[in-house]
Design a protein around this motif. Structure first.
Motif, PDB file in Angstrom:
ATOM      1  N   ILE A 330       0.783  -0.855  -0.105  1.00 50.17           N
ATOM      2  CA  ILE A 330      -0.130   0.278   0.143  1.00 50.17           C
ATOM      3  C   ILE A 330       0.608   1.981  -0.119  1.00 50.17           C
ATOM      4  O   ILE A 330       1.045   2.182  -0.786  1.00 50.17           O
ATOM      5  N   GLY A 331       2.104   1.021   1.092  1.00 52.55           N
ATOM      6  CA  GLY A 331       3.105   1.853   0.785  1.00 52.55           C
ATOM      7  C   GLY A 331       3.367   2.643   0.055  1.00 52.55           C
ATOM      8  O   GLY A 331       3.619   3.608  -0.850  1.00 52.55           O
ATOM      9  N   PHE A 332       4.172   1.405  -1.494  1.00 53.65           N
ATOM     10  CA  PHE A 332       4.321   1.193  -2.552  1.00 53.65           C
ATOM     11  C   PHE A 332       3.745   2.338  -3.600  1.00 53.65           C
ATOM     12  O   PHE A 332       4.460   3.123  -4.262  1.00 53.65           O
ATOM     13  N   ARG A 333       2.393   1.798  -4.341  1.00 49.89           N
ATOM     14  CA  ARG A 333       1.538   2.025  -4.226  1.00 49.89           C
ATOM     15  C   ARG A 333       1.225   3.812  -4.371  1.00 49.89           C
ATOM     16  O   ARG A 333       1.564   4.384  -5.400  1.00 49.89           O
ATOM     17  N   GLU A 334       1.559   4.194  -2.768  1.00 51.65           N
ATOM     18  CA  GLU A 334       1.292   5.785  -2.662  1.00 51.65           C
ATOM     19  C   GLU A 334       2.383   6.739  -3.280  1.00 51.65           C
ATOM     20  O   GLU A 334       2.135   7.293  -3.890  1.00 51.65           O
ATOM     21  N   GLN A 335       4.274   6.057  -2.278  1.00 49.56           N
ATOM     22  CA  GLN A 335       5.200   6.362  -3.586  1.00 49.56           C
ATOM     23  C   GLN A 335       4.835   6.457  -5.048  1.00 49.56           C
ATOM     24  O   GLN A 335       5.264   7.281  -5.266  1.00 49.56           O
ATOM     25  N   LEU A 336       4.216   5.893  -5.748  1.00 50.29           N
ATOM     26  CA  LEU A 336       4.254   5.183  -6.737  1.00 50.29           C
ATOM     27  C   LEU A 336       2.881   6.704  -7.597  1.00 50.29           C
ATOM     28  O   LEU A 336       2.584   6.823  -8.413  1.00 50.29           O
ATOM     29  N   ASN A 337       2.201   7.113  -6.971  1.00 46.02           N
ATOM     30  CA  ASN A 337       1.313   7.888  -7.292  1.00 46.02           C
ATOM     31  C   ASN A 337      -0.113   7.392  -8.023  1.00 46.02           C
ATOM     32  O   ASN A 337      -0.828   7.523  -9.454  1.00 46.02           O
ATOM     33  N   ILE A 338      -0.193   6.271  -7.803  1.00 48.88           N
ATOM     34  CA  ILE A 338      -1.085   5.377  -7.863  1.00 48.88           C
ATOM     35  C   ILE A 338      -2.692   5.128  -7.096  1.00 48.88           C
ATOM     36  O   ILE A 338      -2.745   5.365  -5.962  1.00 48.88           O
ATOM     37  N   ALA A 339      -3.498   4.997  -8.022  1.00 51.93           N
ATOM     38  CA  ALA A 339      -4.916   5.443  -6.699  1.00 51.93           C
ATOM     39  C   ALA A 339      -5.181   3.921  -5.795  1.00 51.93           C
ATOM     40  O   ALA A 339      -4.759   2.929  -6.108  1.00 51.93           O
ATOM     41  N   HIS A 340      -5.455   4.666  -4.482  1.00 51.66           N
ATOM     42  CA  HIS A 340      -6.354   3.063  -4.381  1.00 51.66           C
ATOM     43  C   HIS A 340      -7.486   2.659  -4.542  1.00 51.66           C
ATOM     44  O   HIS A 340      -7.566   1.340  -3.522  1.00 51.66           O
ATOM     45  N   THR A 341      -8.492   3.109  -4.562  1.00 52.41           N
ATOM     46  CA  THR A 341      -9.398   2.756  -4.962  1.00 52.41           C
ATOM     47  C   THR A 341      -9.651   2.903  -6.783  1.00 52.41           C
ATOM     48  O   THR A 341      -9.118   3.437  -7.640  1.00 52.41           O
ATOM     49  N   LEU A 342     -10.809   2.225  -7.134  1.00 53.96           N
ATOM     50  CA  LEU A 342     -11.058   1.895  -8.429  1.00 53.96           C
ATOM     51  C   LEU A 342     -11.977   3.199  -8.723  1.00 53.96           C
ATOM     52  O   LEU A 342     -11.947   3.513 -10.206  1.00 53.96           O
ATOM     53  N   LYS A 343     -12.825   3.552  -7.466  1.00 49.32           N
ATOM     54  CA  LYS A 343     -13.441   4.589  -8.271  1.00 49.32           C
ATOM     55  C   LYS A 343     -12.743   5.954  -8.205  1.00 49.32           C
ATOM     56  O   LYS A 343     -13.820   6.529  -9.357  1.00 49.32           O
ATOM     57  N   GLU A 344     -11.808   5.720  -7.868  1.00 44.77           N
ATOM     58  CA  GLU A 344     -10.400   7.386  -7.899  1.00 44.77           C
ATOM     59  C   GLU A 344     -10.787   7.068 -10.011  1.00 44.77           C
ATOM     60  O   GLU A 344      -9.839   8.435 -10.180  1.00 44.77           O
ATOM     61  N   ILE A 345     -10.394   6.125 -10.156  1.00 43.80           N
ATOM     62  CA  ILE A 345     -10.077   6.043 -12.144  1.00 43.80           C
ATOM     63  C   ILE A 345     -11.441   6.510 -12.576  1.00 43.80           C
ATOM     64  O   ILE A 345     -11.525   5.632 -13.775  1.00 43.80           O
ATOM     65  N   GLY A 346     -12.361   6.229 -12.057  1.00 42.86           N
ATOM     66  CA  GLY A 346     -13.878   6.730 -13.114  1.00 42.86           C
ATOM     67  C   GLY A 346     -14.744   5.063 -12.935  1.00 42.86           C
ATOM     68  O   GLY A 346     -15.920   4.739 -13.500  1.00 42.86           O
ATOM     69  N   ILE A 347     -14.689   4.327 -12.312  1.00 41.14           N
ATOM     70  CA  ILE A 347     -15.155   2.807 -12.403  1.00 41.14           C
ATOM     71  C   ILE A 347     -15.565   2.917 -11.585  1.00 41.14           C
ATOM     72  O   ILE A 347     -16.241   3.460  -9.911  1.00 41.14           O
ATOM     73  N   ASN A 348     -17.510   2.099 -11.564  1.00 42.44           N
ATOM     74  CA  ASN A 348     -18.166   2.549 -10.786  1.00 42.44           C
ATOM     75  C   ASN A 348     -19.420   1.207 -10.555  1.00 42.44           C
ATOM     76  O   ASN A 348     -18.681   0.380 -10.683  1.00 42.44           O
ATOM     77  N   GLU A 349     -20.037   0.770  -9.618  1.00 36.00           N
ATOM     78  CA  GLU A 349     -20.947  -0.690  -8.875  1.00 36.00           C
ATOM     79  C   GLU A 349     -21.397  -1.060  -9.966  1.00 36.00           C
ATOM     80  O   GLU A 349     -22.102  -2.421 -10.086  1.00 36.00           O
ATOM     81  N   CYS A 350     -21.850  -0.726 -11.041  1.00 37.37           N
ATOM     82  CA  CYS A 350     -23.212  -0.677 -11.860  1.00 37.37           C
ATOM     83  C   CYS A 350     -23.049  -2.294 -12.830  1.00 37.37           C
ATOM     84  O   CYS A 350     -23.987  -3.503 -13.258  1.00 37.37           O
ATOM     85  N   ASP A 351     -22.078  -2.716 -12.567  1.00 42.04           N
ATOM     86  CA  ASP A 351     -21.369  -3.921 -13.503  1.00 42.04           C
ATOM     87  C   ASP A 351     -21.031  -4.700 -12.440  1.00 42.04           C
ATOM     88  O   ASP A 351     -19.927  -6.053 -12.362  1.00 42.04           O
ATOM     89  N   ALA A 352     -21.070  -5.028 -11.176  1.00 41.02           N
ATOM     90  CA  ALA A 352     -20.378  -5.748  -9.858  1.00 41.02           C
ATOM     91  C   ALA A 352     -20.817  -6.986 -10.196  1.00 41.02           C
ATOM     92  O   ALA A 352     -19.792  -7.457 -10.080  1.00 41.02           O
ATOM     93  N   THR A 353     -22.022  -7.031 -10.327  1.00 41.70           N
ATOM     94  CA  THR A 353     -22.453  -8.593 -10.975  1.00 41.70           C
ATOM     95  C   THR A 353     -21.365  -9.494 -11.971  1.00 41.70           C
ATOM     96  O   THR A 353     -21.194 -10.541 -11.590  1.00 41.70           O
ATOM     97  N   ARG A 354     -21.768  -8.388 -12.892  1.00 42.63           N
ATOM     98  CA  ARG A 354     -21.380  -9.276 -14.194  1.00 42.63           C
ATOM     99  C   ARG A 354     -19.795  -9.247 -14.158  1.00 42.63           C
ATOM    100  O   ARG A 354     -19.351 -10.120 -14.182  1.00 42.63           O
ATOM    101  N   ILE A 355     -19.080  -8.188 -13.727  1.00 41.28           N
ATOM    102  CA  ILE A 355     -17.913  -8.147 -13.167  1.00 41.28           C
ATOM    103  C   ILE A 355     -17.199  -9.434 -12.698  1.00 41.28           C
ATOM    104  O   ILE A 355     -16.632 -10.450 -12.964  1.00 41.28           O
TER     105      ILE A 355
END
Length: 389
Positions: A330-355
């Motif tokens: 988690i800390g390594f990702r943070e140092q690399l400036n990578i998002a912590h959640t999928l929501k931060e990159i525009g993904i939502n819950e509408c396809d959750a079951t399909r996924i």
């Protein structure tokens, strides 16, 4: 600095020519494989860069007629492959130079496969014994030249191609899709932006980590994965912070190849979910793996804790246990400036079951330490969407 100690010729899992400036050897390798008129396959952005025109000029200066095909999207489709086959045949080419990141390499390997086939592309999807249908004698030879350090497609026997109609990613496989020669020249990665360096590097980490934790028996692959993870830990942040750091670039490029070599042991839930999300949202594969990583690690805890503890000791983590490793990721990702959640990159819950259903049916799901149900995949996705670890 003298970089001679970074130069080597390896013959595992294919012929690899590793070292700074070794792209200059490309015409020689074309001749070694009997190529006099190869088709260089790359992506549209790379096609505009000086490095590609320099490579083509170098080939032509040495008597190798070389043309370019670049009609490829970031997640290559069947149509991209069909167009590539048309270009190959129209130009009467006799081999393929796969030049670029994972998309270009996967597309190039697929074109090289399909130029010699009668059956359609999806007939060679990695299911049962589909690979035995391939006419190997008419496949084209491939020289792979990666320009990113992440996918490791240069040493892969498969390609991931998007089925636009079904909105799924399909794995096309044949043992002879492995490129005959690979050139690993870290100078080709110097202009890779920090965000892409980070995302592709985390992709390499996901390959090595899932291979290391996979349940299959393959001690050699597990050992390769272990060292690849150490190299990424030690050098990826350096490469992101200073793109001109050739030492870091060289180590990360090799680690990427090692991760892909190792994942013949198996991949798992990270990739099962990333393939599904990539097919629906057309999002960068490495970024998806990076975001999903800690959520999948946590979900697999009961089966991988001992392996992670050993890995933590090898990495010399201060807190050499499962929780310590998860905290480091988690800390390594943070140092690399990578998002912590999928929501931060525009993904939502509408396809959750399909996924969840798509991930359950993805070929990589079979290599996960735990055989998750469709609901469990959906739950992991929702956790990654909302940041619940």
């Amino acid at each position: 600095m003298n970089y001679d100690h970074f130069t080597a010729n390896w013959h595992y899992p294919t012929n690899i020519r590793q070292g700074i400036g070794r792209i200059i050897e490309l015409p020689e390798h074309c001749k070694d494989l009997g190529m006099t008129n190869p088709l260089l396959i790359t992506d549209p952005m790379l096609a505009k860069l000086p490095m590609v025109s320099q490579v083509i000029c170098n080939c032509r200066d040495h008597g190798i007629k070389c043309e370019i095909f670049h009609d490829i999207v970031s997640n290559p489709t069947k149509q991209n492959i069909l167009d590539g086959v048309i270009a190959f045949k129209k130009g009467e080419h006799d081999g393929v130079i796969a030049f670029g990141g994972g998309s270009a390499l996967d597309a190039a390997k697929s074109v090289a496969l399909m130029v010699g086939q009668i059956l359609p592309l999806w007939d060679f999807e990695d299911k049962d014994d589909s690979w035995t249908r391939v006419k190997t004698e008419t496949m084209a030879s491939v020289i792979a030249v990666p320009t990113t350090s992440g996918t490791g497609s240069e040493v892969g026997r498969a390609a991931v191609i998007t089925d636009v109609d079904a909105q799924v990613k399909r794995l096309i496989f044949h043992p002879k899709m492995m490129p005959s020669i690979v050139i690993l020249d870290p100078e080709l990665t110097l202009d890779l932006p920090p965000k892409l360096t980070a995302a592709t590097g985390m992709d390499a980490l996901s390959h090595a980590l899932e291979a290391y934790c996979a349940p299959g028996y393959h001690p050699m692959a597990q050992g390769i994965a272990l060292e690849a993870i150490r190299l990424i830990k030690n050098y990826l942040l350096r490469a992101v912070r200073d793109g001109q750091d050739l030492e870091a670039r060289a180590h990360i490029m090799v680690a990427s190849t090692m991760g892909a070599t190792a994942f013949q042991r198996g991949l798992g839930a990270m990739h099962a979910l990333a393939h599904s999300l990539g097919a629906l949202y057309n999002t960068h594969h490495g970024l998806l793996n990076a975001i999903l990583m800690p959520y999948v690690i946590k979900a697999n805890r009961i089966e991988i804790e001992d392996n992670i503890r050993r890995l933590s000791r090898y990495l010399a983590l201060k807190d050499a246990c499962f929780d310590g490793f998860l905290t480091w990721v988690i800390g390594f990702r943070e140092q690399l400036n990578i998002a912590h959640t999928l929501k931060e990159i525009g993904i939502n819950e509408c396809d959750a079951t399909r996924i969840g259903i798509m991930a359950f049916n993805d070929p990589c799901a079979g290599g996960n330490p735990i055989q998750f149900s469709e609901k469990q995949y959906t739950d992991i996705f929702i956790n990654a969407l909302n940041g619940n670890i």
